[in-house]
Design an enzyme around this catalytic site. Sequence first.
Site, short mmCIF file in Angstrom:
data_model
loop_
_atom_site.label_atom_id
_atom_site.label_comp_id
_atom_site.label_asym_id
_atom_site.label_seq_id
_atom_site.Cartn_x
_atom_site.Cartn_y
_atom_site.Cartn_z
NE ARG A 1 9.10 6.31 8.22
CZ ARG A 1 8.27 6.26 7.65
NH1 ARG A 1 8.81 5.02 6.51
NH2 ARG A 1 7.43 6.96 7.74
CG HIS B 1 10.68 -1.93 5.20
ND1 HIS B 1 9.46 -2.23 4.95
CD2 HIS B 1 11.08 -3.02 6.06
CE1 HIS B 1 9.16 -3.11 6.07
NE2 HIS B 1 10.09 -3.93 6.41
N PRO C 1 0.73 -1.49 0.34
CG PRO C 1 -0.56 -1.33 1.93
CD PRO C 1 0.05 -1.89 1.20
CG ASN C 2 -0.40 4.58 1.07
OD1 ASN C 2 -1.53 5.09 0.48
ND2 ASN C 2 -0.85 3.66 2.50
CE1 TYR D 1 8.12 4.64 2.53
CE2 TYR D 1 6.92 6.67 3.13
CZ TYR D 1 7.73 5.81 2.86
OH TYR D 1 7.59 5.42 4.46
NE ARG E 1 3.68 6.83 2.10
CZ ARG E 1 4.11 5.62 2.38
NH1 ARG E 1 4.68 4.90 1.41
NH2 ARG E 1 3.79 5.99 3.21
CG ASN F 1 8.61 -1.25 0.98
OD1 ASN F 1 7.78 -1.32 2.01
ND2 ASN F 1 9.48 -0.87 0.06
CD GLU G 1 10.12 -7.43 6.66
OE1 GLU G 1 9.87 -6.30 6.82
OE2 GLU G 1 10.25 -8.30 7.02
CB ALA H 1 1.22 0.22 6.92
#
Length: 140
Positions: free
Chosen positions: A105, A98, A10-11, A23, A18, A72, A96, A75
């Site tokens: 964060r 990111h 998502p996103n 990012y 964004r 990735n 995985e 969330a």
Amino acid sequence: MKKIQIINGPNLNLLGVREPSVYGNHSFETYLDELKMAYPQCGIFYFQSNIEGEMINKIHETGFCFDGIILNAGAYTHTSIALRDAIAAVTTPVVEVHISNVHSRETFRHQSLLSAACKGVILGFGMDSYRLALESFIRS
């Protein structure tokens, strides 16, 4: 030729617009073109969805016939037992990734429900996290 599936959650379709301070300001599609040109010896496939079930379906679809999955989950990393179970159910190894260092964060981002089911985790190297994951599959 190794077949590698990249799955973005998502996103991540908004990369480039964004939160550029977190990012960056490049779209994933631009980065993907660069990755494909740099690694012509790999078949690199891309899928993005904002919907958890579609991501699970893609893991099921590619999880027995590809050489690697780069995931990735955005969330969903911190909330999805269903994605974790999908990773554990398939034979294709999953890395995985990111873009940001999630440990620098918000506290809720410090825990991944997926990591234990994955071959490895790469985070905090910007878009280069995907290249590092890809290289882990090339060298294995």
